[in-house]
Every structure is written in C-alpha cells, then in structure tokens.
Scaffold this active site. Structure first.
Site, PDB file in Angstrom:
ATOM      1  N   LYS A 112       0.820  -1.211   0.000  1.00 46.84           N
ATOM      2  CA  LYS A 112       0.000   0.000   0.000  1.00 46.84           C
ATOM      3  C   LYS A 112       0.855   1.262   0.000  1.00 46.84           C
ATOM      4  O   LYS A 112       0.440   2.304  -0.482  1.00 46.84           O
ATOM      5  CB  LYS A 112      -0.923   0.021   1.222  1.00 46.84           C
ATOM      6  CG  LYS A 112      -1.834  -1.173   1.380  1.00 46.84           C
ATOM      7  CD  LYS A 112      -2.851  -1.304   0.261  1.00 46.84           C
ATOM      8  CE  LYS A 112      -4.036  -2.182   0.638  1.00 46.84           C
ATOM      9  NZ  LYS A 112      -3.731  -3.601   0.782  1.00 46.84           N
TER      10      LYS A 112
HETATM   11  C1  LIG Z   1      -4.440  -4.772   0.414  1.00 44.87           C
HETATM   12  C2  LIG Z   1      -3.642  -6.003   0.363  1.00 44.87           C
HETATM   13  C3  LIG Z   1      -3.912  -6.999  -0.581  1.00 44.87           C
HETATM   14  C4  LIG Z   1      -5.083  -6.937  -1.530  1.00 44.87           C
HETATM   15  O1  LIG Z   1      -4.974  -5.892  -2.492  1.00 44.87           O
HETATM   16  P1  LIG Z   1      -6.275  -5.358  -3.231  1.00 44.87           P
HETATM   17  O2  LIG Z   1      -5.809  -4.176  -4.019  1.00 44.87           O
HETATM   18  O3  LIG Z   1      -7.238  -4.964  -2.152  1.00 44.87           O
HETATM   19  O4  LIG Z   1      -6.803  -6.451  -4.081  1.00 44.87           O
HETATM   20  C5  LIG Z   1      -3.069  -8.098  -0.616  1.00 44.87           C
HETATM   21  N1  LIG Z   1      -2.028  -8.224   0.240  1.00 44.87           N
HETATM   22  C6  LIG Z   1      -1.758  -7.283   1.171  1.00 44.87           C
HETATM   23  C7  LIG Z   1      -0.615  -7.501   2.089  1.00 44.87           C
HETATM   24  C8  LIG Z   1      -2.541  -6.134   1.258  1.00 44.87           C
HETATM   25  O5  LIG Z   1      -2.256  -5.209   2.168  1.00 44.87           O
END
Ligand SMILES: *Cc1c(COP(=O)(O)O)cnc(C)c1O
Length: 463
Positions: A112
C-alpha cells in the site's frame, strides 16, 4: 486525460478533480475517458529507467500537465525516498519460471505504501496550493490505514480518520496505526468486519452534502490515483524479467482483496504491456475466484483467515473491471449495480465470461495450503513468504502448466503477520522499526458498528 464515471453521470473532469472526488459523485468509480496506449518503441525506451523516472513517464500520461513538471518530480522523489531498497520494488528469482516482485520496502512494510506515500504527498501539495482543508476518511483491512496515516501524519491542513475492524487486523497492523501520536490522526476500531467499514465509508461519500461540508477525501482504492500509481511496478517488473530471461510476455499472480492491485495489472495490459495471464489469488473469501471460474459475483459468508488484508467479500474495484469487460457501457453498469443492490448478485455469461477467463486465472487458497506454501518455500529456497504473498505463489504454482514466466506479487513483509508464521513453526527476526512498535502507547477509539456512532465521532474530529 479526462476522467468519467463508470455509471456515466459525472461530467468529464481533470486529474486533480478526479483525485479529490475519490468515489464518483454518481456512486460510480472514476476511470480515464480513454486508456492511454504505449507503443512498443516507448516500452523500449522505458526499459532502463529508474523506478522514479518510470513513475514520472507513466504519470505524465494521466496528469494532463495539471501539476508543473518540477513539482511532480519533487513529489515523486519524496514519495519513494523513504523506501529501504534503492530499486523501490526489486524483483527476485524464486525458481526458473517464477519471480517475486517485492512491494514491501516502504515505511509500513506492505505494498500500500507505493500508492499511498505518493497520495500523502499529493494531498499535502493540494492542501497547500489551494489553501484548503482536506479530511481523509478511509476503511482498512489493516495495511491501507497504516500507510495512509504514515503519509500524512502531522501535515498541515490535513486530518485523517481510519476505520478498522476491531480485533480483525494483525497485531503489527494495529500497532502501526494506533501508535501514531499526532493530533490530526483518528483511529476508529469498529465492531464488525472490513466489508461493514467499507460500506459505511461508501455511504458517507455518497452523501454529497456530508462529503462537501466535511471536506472528505478518499484513500481507498476507489481513488483512481491509487490504481495509476500501482500500474508502474507491473511495467518495472516486466522490464527486469524480460531483460534477464528474454521473455516476450510475462504473467502476474496477484494476492487479491478489493481488486485494486490486480486491476492496475489489467490497466497496464490495456496500456500495451505484454502481460500473459493475470492470476487472481484469493484466500477463503473467494468471491472473485468464483466470479472468474463461474461468472457469478455473489458475496459469501465472511471468513477470518491467515491473510487478513484480503478478508474482503465486496470488492470495490470490481465495478471498474466490469465496465471494461462489458464494453464501456455506463447504462449497463447502472442496471447491474442496481440489480446487485436488490438481489446481492451479478452474473455474466457467454462472450463476456469467455473474455474474463481468457484474461484471468483464479485460485482460492485455503488456510492449510497457505501455511504449507510458506513452509515449503522456506525449506526449499530460504525465502520467507508472508501469508498474502504465499497465496500469490500458491496460485502461480497451480497455473504453472499454462502460463509463461510468472511474477508473483509479494505484497507484505512476513513480520507484519507473525501470527501465521508462528503457526508454521518458523521463528523470524523482526526489523527494528517493527520491534519498536511494541514499546509505544496506543491511541484509538472503539465504536459500535452503526453509521450513527461513526458520524458522531467524525463530526467531533473534523470540526
Ligand atoms: C491490500 C492487500 C492486498 C489486496 O490488495 P487489493 O488491491 O485490495 O486487491 C493483498 N495483500 C496485502 C498484504 C494487502 O495489504
């Protein structure tokens, strides 16, 4: 580039306006009016760019020159300065036909950071330039919250409130969010699950009076800027792997929750990147696996798993994909989303479903399979996967017969999810930044899961 809504009732708007609008004012999701397509010649030119320079080249296609080049350059470099690896998103070889794209070298150890550190810079920039208040409101399954808070804590003109499901995030995720002491940060620990939090956030953003009077801004992947920022590492990874192996096409396996990250991969493909299959990896919350395999999008019962950041049933970004796969017809999206609201289900069949299955593979990884994958890869290669990344690798392995070289996205550092690592019987060394969290005091407010209680907290905080 202008932006429009998947539901067709937002006029064409520019980049900054789309960024600030977040969710479309008509309840739809904002998308570029036309996806920019990159020529093979341009791809050739981009292949040796540093991560930051590649960001600038790709953003130039989306930002319309609304941010002066020098300013944008500063924002981009500041966003990735805090990353611990000079390549920002390095690629590692796991075995002959499988590479890992490490996306967790940012300040909060999950992918993120790649979009949200930039969005933090951009919110701060807009608040300063336009002398306006910006009140960020978001829901998190754990990682978005920590990263968004990190991006704007203590920044002038900005307040941020994050809802997380009480007791349903990992210990480290909780600490990263709640040990921040700045007064412009409010953490609400909500009784319920992530879907409940996200639904309430969407309701608040759909209330245009509430949104305007409280200066609300969105950091969830309903915001197109997040998707845009995430397309970059698909290009970057492709270039690294193509140079090393001579591959002409690369598949990607993506641990998926809200369909944001994998949608960025889809967008990169539509922009002209030679992507083979996009393999959608879920955990037991497998609504999207069922959609790809059967054409039925219908939330099932919520399950708590080893990969809490993917514990999502109603995937916000799914509407963006539906828009494209059904031929960019807003009237049809309005009908389908209305139908979803009434019946809780969307089905597609025929050519549309064939198209989905041509583009995507899918595999729902069960808990035991996730743990086994962590254990086996650690034993065979010495590489410790976090439980989300392990879902990606397990799905890539499932498709190993019918794919090209695959890059599996490593979305988090294992230290964030020690609960699962301990179950495998592996003892890991925490990075110092994570160990330090356990010594810090926490600040959060527990609220019941009603919209009313949340509104009450927000009105006090944003006033
Ligand atoms: C948010 C997240 C995901 C999923 O990503 P999306 O964009 O919501 O599909 C997968 N792995 C981790 C560690 C995340 O923080």
């Amino acid at each position: 580039m202008e932006y429009i809504s998947t539901r067709g009732n937002v006029g064409r708007i520019g980049f900054i306006d789309a960024f600030m609008m977040g969710l479309g004012d008509d309840g739809g999701l904002l998308v570029p009016r036309e996806i920019p397509v990159v020529s093979a010649e341009t791809l050739q030119k981009w292949q040796d760019l540093s991560y930051q320079e590649l960001v600038l080249a790709i953003f130039a296609l989306y930002t319309n020159g609304e941010i002066p080049e020098e300013d944008l350059r500063e924002l981009v470099y500041a966003s990735y300065d805090t990353f611990r690896d000079p390549a920002v998103t390095p690629v590692r070889k796991l075995k002959d036909d499988l590479y890992l794209l490490e996306l967790f070298h940012g300040p909060t150890f999950a992918f993120k950071d790649i979009a949200l550190q930039f969005m933090g810079q951009l919110y701060t920039y807009v608040a300063g330039k336009q002398n306006r208040k910006i009140h960020i409101l978001g829901a998190t399954s754990g990682d978005t919250g920590a990263s968004a808070i990190e991006g704007v804590k203590g920044k002038k003109g900005i307040k941020i409130c994050i809802l997380h499901p009480h007791g349903k995030v990992s210990k480290v995720q909780e600490l990263q969010m709640t040990t921040v002491q700045e007064d412009n940060v409010l953490n609400l620990s909500v009784d319920g699950n992530f879907d409940d939090c996200q639904r309430m956030i969407k309701e608040l953003f759909a209330d245009l009076d509430f949104k305007a009077s409280h200066h609300l801004a969105a950091i969830n992947s309903i915001n197109f800027v997040r998707i845009m920022a995430q397309t970059v590492y698909y290009f970057y990874a492709y270039f690294q792997v193509a140079k090393e192996t001579g591959a002409k096409e690369v598949s990607f396996s993506v641990p998926t929750g809200n369909f944001g990250d994998i949608f960025a991969g889809y967008l990169a493909k539509r922009m002209g990147l030679p992507v083979g299959k996009l393999i959608l990896a879920t955990n037991e919350n497998n609504i999207l696996e069922r959609f790809v395999l059967e054409g039925v999008y219908k939330p099932g019962d919520f399950r708590t798993t080893y990969s809490p950041s993917m514990d999502i049933q109603v995937a916000s970004n799914f509407e963006r994909y539906l828009y494209y796969v059904l031929g960019e017809d807003p009237a049809q999206i309005r009908t389908l989303m209305e139908q979803f609201k009434q019946t809780g289900e969307i089905s597609i069949a025929g050519d549309a479903l064939s198209k989905v299955q041509e583009e995507f593979g899918a595999h729902g990884v069960q808990g035991q399979e996730c743990l086994t994958t962590i254990k086996q890869y650690e034993a065979a290669t010495g590489y410790l996967l976090d439980p989300h990344s392990a879902c990606g690798v397990a799905a890539a392995d499932k498709y190993s017969g019918e794919r090209t070289i695959t890059v599996s996205l490593a979305t988090a550092h294992p230290a964030k999810f020690n609960e699962a690592i301990e179950l495998v019987g592996i003892e890991q060394q925490f990075p110092e930044q994570i160990s330090a969290l356990f010594e810090k005091p926490q600040r959060q407010t527990r609220v019941d899961g009603s919209l009313q209680s949340i509104v009450r907290e927000l009105e006090a905080f944003y006033s």
